[in-house]
Design a protein around this motif. Sequence first.
Motif, PDB file in Angstrom:
ATOM      1  N   THR A 264       1.537   5.839   4.315  1.00 17.47           N
ATOM      2  CA  THR A 264       0.492   6.624   4.960  1.00 17.47           C
ATOM      3  C   THR A 264       0.856   8.094   4.920  1.00 17.47           C
TER       4      THR A 264
ATOM      5  N   GLU B  69      -2.769  -6.691  14.446  1.00 14.70           N
ATOM      6  CA  GLU B  69      -3.620  -5.557  14.065  1.00 14.70           C
ATOM      7  C   GLU B  69      -2.841  -4.247  14.136  1.00 14.70           C
ATOM      8  N   MET B  70      -2.014  -4.114  15.150  1.00 15.60           N
ATOM      9  CA  MET B  70      -1.190  -2.910  15.251  1.00 15.60           C
ATOM     10  C   MET B  70      -0.179  -2.850  14.108  1.00 15.60           C
TER      11      MET B  70
ATOM     12  N   ASP C 219       4.422   1.276  10.065  1.00 16.49           N
ATOM     13  CA  ASP C 219       5.395   1.339   8.973  1.00 16.49           C
ATOM     14  C   ASP C 219       6.599   0.444   9.233  1.00 16.49           C
TER      15      ASP C 219
ATOM     16  N   ARG D 282       0.844  -1.188   0.000  1.00 18.96           N
ATOM     17  CA  ARG D 282       0.000   0.000   0.000  1.00 18.96           C
ATOM     18  C   ARG D 282       0.886   1.247   0.000  1.00 18.96           C
TER      19      ARG D 282
ATOM     20  N   ALA E  81      -0.551  -4.003  11.201  1.00 18.48           N
ATOM     21  CA  ALA E  81      -1.246  -3.688   9.954  1.00 18.48           C
ATOM     22  C   ALA E  81      -1.295  -2.196   9.685  1.00 18.48           C
ATOM     23  N   GLU E  82      -1.178  -1.392  10.732  1.00 14.04           N
ATOM     24  CA  GLU E  82      -1.248   0.060  10.585  1.00 14.04           C
ATOM     25  C   GLU E  82       0.114   0.731  10.762  1.00 14.04           C
TER      26      GLU E  82
ATOM     27  N   ASN F 249       0.191  -6.600   6.247  1.00 12.66           N
ATOM     28  CA  ASN F 249       0.706  -5.283   5.878  1.00 12.66           C
ATOM     29  C   ASN F 249       1.831  -5.466   4.857  1.00 12.66           C
TER      30      ASN F 249
ATOM     31  N   THR G  37       5.055   5.301  11.844  1.00  9.97           N
ATOM     32  CA  THR G  37       4.881   4.603  13.117  1.00  9.97           C
ATOM     33  C   THR G  37       5.820   3.401  13.185  1.00  9.97           C
TER      34      THR G  37
END
Length: 595
Positions: free
Chosen positions: A280, A372-373, A378, A277, A375-376, A403, A298
């Motif tokens: 961000t 989950e963390m 870097d 992706r 996944a968001e 991710n 992050t």
Amino acid sequence: MASPATTQTVRPLDTLRFDTSGPPQITDVVADHLRMLGATGDHSGQAPPDRITLTGGGFAPTRAAATWAGPASGLVDEATVQAATGIMAVHGRRDGSPRGLAADYTATATAVLTVQGLLAGLIGQARGGAATQVTTRADRAGLLTVSQYLAAAGADEGEAAELAAGGPPFRSAEGVLFELETLDPGAWAAFWRALEAPADAIRAGWRPFQFRYATACAPFPPALHEVTRTVPMTGIRRAAALSGAEVCVLRTLAERALEDDGAAPWALRLLGPEAGRPTTAAGPGDGPGASRPLAGLTVLEAGRRIQAPLAAHLLGLLGAEVIRIEPPGGDPLRGMPPACSGISARWLALNRGKQAVEIDIKADGDRRRLREMAAEADVFLHNWAPGKAAELGLDHDDLAAVNPALVYAYTSGWADRLDDAPMGTDFMVQARTAVGEAVRPQDEAPAPSLMTLLDVLGGLHGTEAVLAGLLLRERTGHGVRVDSSLLGAADTLTAPALRRAVRGEDPRRPAGFRRPLPTADGWIAPTDEGAAAAAAYDLRDLPTEDALKQLREHGLTATAVTTELADLHHDRRFTGSISRDAHGAPAVPDPWSFG
């Protein structure tokens, strides 16, 4: 400029070119690392004085300046920087008086920090920021390398273990020098009982052994050294095998040169066939600026001790949000003495400013939460034991599945490069890679420094690797797996000595190299160039200031050796550099200045 994110590349600096100029102890390492990252250049010194420039690849020119210190400090080379920043004092604790490291430690650290600054500047550009210039100085790099010791010296309480001369390595009956390592007090006791050491010496020796990473000394009972000198190496190895402790014979530089594989100190690998992706976008007011090129990114850090926490700390200084993954109840090292406002001063030196989230990685639900963390995030950075991430389902393939654009970073001891590697801790890696010989001149017995040289330098390499991974992600759109190690840090530090060994020269520095000269009230360190001439003067009856004046009158440069790290806060050579954090712990300045 052309969008760097659309450029396909296998190394982050492919298609870029560099020119360098400056102190060769620094710029030689910079040039080596830039080449390994894909840039081309002849290191001919054609750049302006003390200037490294990266051009090409669709980027605006990115520049760095690397120097020894500020112009008024009197610190002009490796010896004077080591003396002033407290490195000689910390390294010399084992011997009972200041000692210089015979390897160019601050120059090496400065070089890695310089490459970090260049990579961060390119990342900032790729994310929409302006071109930058970064300045690094060896004096600030030196302060960073002693930041834990400095924080402890300025804490509200004293050390948990005695600061006195003494420590490994041990010597066998044949005269073989070896390191001992265990994190288990039971294994420690069992090892010494197998050698029939006195029970009181075994009990008294554990605490200085356990805290030697923190204090840089280990005043063992003499009986422990006496015992090993009566036992051949076969008996010592047998005791280690029976107890669960590990021993490692100190290798020589000549031996290490024969097995050196020439590998880069880190490895980078694109993850997955699909593009990840997009990065961000930074939030309002959080975009990459000149001094914070990682703003809006992050980092999840699951680190222990020094190596990974320091790597994440530096990423935080560059603007990233760092979220530290800690076990239930929090990191036990938060309580390690000495403390400032109830928190370990050493822990603060590596972890101030980070957020903390408690996660039980052994519990299925918490592992799902960590995925989950991730996944968001870097970057996911850890230094768990080899194989643990895969066992937990948290290896690079597992997290890339949630991710694809993640930079997955692992900082280890050995990077799976040595088949016979012992436990991957600082002092064992120093022993196995001949750092113990490289940091001591010819008239001193080889001995790994009890200053955590490789944990710190390994942390710097970890940051460098993550930044290389982030830049590679920007240029390809793919996630990246990056690996760095204490072995890689040792290779960087010992490279000049290993090159001397390959040429058939004596790889060690001459007798007395970087040995401070005593004065009536302290010590002074002359420059490497002027050391022989300075040693001809008897300065023992002169106060330090008068001794320095006398040398200056004869055209020689020297500086006072810092012996009490707490005094650095008021040292005029570092005016305004050292501050106090919110807990009252001493804090060193950022190692780079961006403009």
